[in-house]
Design an enzyme around this catalytic site. Sequence first.
Site, PDB file in Angstrom:
ATOM      1  N   ASP A 678      -9.342  -3.786  14.609  1.00 31.29           N
ATOM      2  CA  ASP A 678      -8.409  -4.830  14.197  1.00 31.29           C
ATOM      3  C   ASP A 678      -8.412  -4.974  12.675  1.00 31.29           C
ATOM      4  O   ASP A 678      -7.356  -5.081  12.043  1.00 31.29           O
ATOM      5  CB  ASP A 678      -8.788  -6.155  14.863  1.00 31.29           C
ATOM      6  CG  ASP A 678      -7.740  -7.226  14.638  1.00 31.29           C
ATOM      7  OD1 ASP A 678      -6.603  -7.059  15.116  1.00 31.29           O
ATOM      8  OD2 ASP A 678      -8.054  -8.228  13.963  1.00 31.29           O
ATOM      9  N   LYS A 682      -5.352  -4.262   9.781  1.00 31.28           N
ATOM     10  CA  LYS A 682      -5.008  -5.165   8.675  1.00 31.28           C
ATOM     11  C   LYS A 682      -5.098  -4.437   7.338  1.00 31.28           C
ATOM     12  O   LYS A 682      -4.236  -4.612   6.458  1.00 31.28           O
ATOM     13  CB  LYS A 682      -5.939  -6.378   8.688  1.00 31.28           C
ATOM     14  CG  LYS A 682      -5.802  -7.245   9.926  1.00 31.28           C
ATOM     15  CD  LYS A 682      -6.850  -8.363   9.932  1.00 31.28           C
ATOM     16  CE  LYS A 682      -6.787  -9.189  11.203  1.00 31.28           C
ATOM     17  NZ  LYS A 682      -7.837 -10.230  11.251  1.00 31.28           N
TER      18      LYS A 682
END
Length: 817
Positions: A678, A682
């Site tokens: 994750d 980003k």
Amino acid sequence: MLVLKFGGTSVGSPDAVSKLIEVLKDKEHAGKVRVVVVSAFSGITNGLIEIAEKASRGDNTYAVAIETMRKRHLDMSAFFLNGAEREEADTYTGTCFTELCRILDGVMILRELSPRILDTIMSFGERLSASLIARICTVSGIPSDYLDTRPLITTDEQYGAARFLLGESFFNIKSILAKRPALQIATGFIGASAEGNTTTLGRGGSDLSAAIFGAAIDADIVEIWTDVDGILTADPRLVKNAFTIEEISYVEAMELSHFGAKVLHPPTIRPALEKGIPIRIRNTFNPAGTGTIIRDEVDPSPFPIRGISSIGNVTLVRVQGSGMAGVAGFSSRLFGALAKRKINIILISQASSEYSICFAVLPQDGKAASAAIKDELTWEISSMIIEPPVVEQNLSIIAVVGSRMKNTSGISGKVFHALGRNGVNVIAIAQGSSELNISAVVSRQDEAKALNAIHEAFFLSGVRSVNLFLMGTGLIGGTLAEQIAVHREILADEHQIRINLVGIANSRKMLFNTEGIDPGNAKTLLDEAEGFDLSVFLEKMKAFNLPNTAFCDCTASDEIASRHAEILRSSIPIITPNKRGVSGTLDYYKTLTGYSRDRGIPYLYETTVCAGLPVISTLRDLSVSGDRVRRIEAVLSGTLSFIFNNFDGSKPFSALVREAKAKGYTEPDPRDDLNAMDAARKALILARECDMSLEFSAVVIESILPPACFEASGVEKFFSELEKADGLFEQRRAEAAAQEKVLRYVANIEEGSARLSLRAEPAGSPFCSLVDSDNIVVITTDRYTALPMVIKGPGAGAQVTAGGIFADIVRIARTLV
């Protein structure tokens, strides 16, 4: 002295006729009304046309419809009249229906229905209505005469849309009224030719009859009583926020009525216009309302425009070719050919290059117009200097009208911004030199959207509405709905922003309501809704075709993210914390951001990185202001931030992971956070925002877990393996502490690459200031070199993420001005 006209709905029921009597008796009208013009009962004229057509086909079932009509008039008589009055009324009604049946029998025998005979058949509606209402007025204390206007209003013989002859009609009216002092209840819609043949005055004929009477006797005012409160700023059936226009000039009313305003029709205004007689539109069922007054001189509108109107179905015919440019008389030939076929032109638009010209006609005239042009321009088309005419169907005309538009800059810009912002394509434009009207031809399916978009832009005093479709009702989506429920009244009252939740869905159910869904109760309502189907949801969202629509994707779904481009191509802005779109393939990222940029359709994904922190917007501001990002260092995972911020040796590493899971900082399986995927997504998004052309596979991710942890078959086995690795983590922490450093999992974006790794940070590092699950982004640029820019704060959590999404929705609304 007043002339009043009551339409079909104003005489079509006992309740409506009772309202009519009340109007004639009130203080405003008692003793001041000279003529009352009435239409046929509502639905009767259409019914007469239908039975005439049946008779012409040899269908004798028209007799059933005639009996229904007869009973309706007899029932009206029975409701108001008694004794001799009722007997006389019923006798006249019977005589009329006997005559009507005789005519229809003849039509059925001959199988022929000429325009002249149809006019005679249609005239029975007004004749029956006026005669009956005259008797009802008399027994109600208002002495009245029935006045058949056929001997008075003299017309030509253009049956179905006859033109009245002013001199003869005015003389006849004055002569008969001089002999009849009582109130006259006159038939609307009908007249007669010089030879005495019954004619009808066409669309809006009863209104025209009233205007003719008003002009003939120099009335102080003509009042047209109908079932609406006057002329509205737009059609209330299409624009729910439409409101009554208090006053309007003749020319403005003419423009609005020409382009479809149904309350008034263009021929109605002409006799009154020439005499300077005001016309007031009023509501029979709301007599206290002042309605709309139409006159020569009116006060300036408080708004830049007076109203918006539309013609819902037109056909556009386009002629183009080099043979037009500079050729004198070409337009005369073109429109002369159409005039010979009696084809009415609604709108004309011509390019200044003279290479093309287009015009709008009614749909039934499209083929005839094309044929007329081909006949007239046979040589030019065969010589290929003019192309064959192109006919486009299923179009609408939107007309923006107002005298204040003259010499006022920015009106056109506001109109076309409202249309473009909502993805409404403009096919043709026309504006007269008077600057009273801007007309645009659009797709018929966009008519309501265009009207609402323009109406909101001009009439709602800065109020901006967003019709929101929300996908996902989990932690983030559910919190967003709650925030909207709590704050939407404040937004409306203090900021003039209205958020209307129109559609909502989760992975199981979906719910729609164009009137709006209560966001505070949406999840409960969703439980009883229809089953979820993504394609159906998106199709319904597009089919509603609402102005100022926005789509909010609060999921982590790859499937939904894969449809973002499709949604943008439908001119629907997107707000999303879903990283799957912008962290997917580089081509898809460029498709999404490029389409948004080039077409001006917002694609807002600020919350994909650091929740509500202004990271992406800051990077864009730096770029557009000419700065260049040299390096970004960031802690992008709230889970890893919490773990390493608290990894001070007092607890084993595995215990901190358990604590993070208990606090809800991790996914049910903590490995989904500890694998740093994750955070890597980003980092990839930030890299792309800095114009780095990276694929996800190019992001280097240092794994912090031993392979055995990932291989474990369940969460508890994972923790067992993690506990075995506590010593390794403690050893690394101790080594850093010996150098007065702390461990932080940091993303580094620099020189076209992105890497995530566990680093030992010295005491002066900004990463040492992190607490709990905070995120931090440190940006070094050409301008921020010695002292980099730092953005720090909560980078996860339902409240802050939903708050960031909410802010983006408000940002969408602000672009609507």
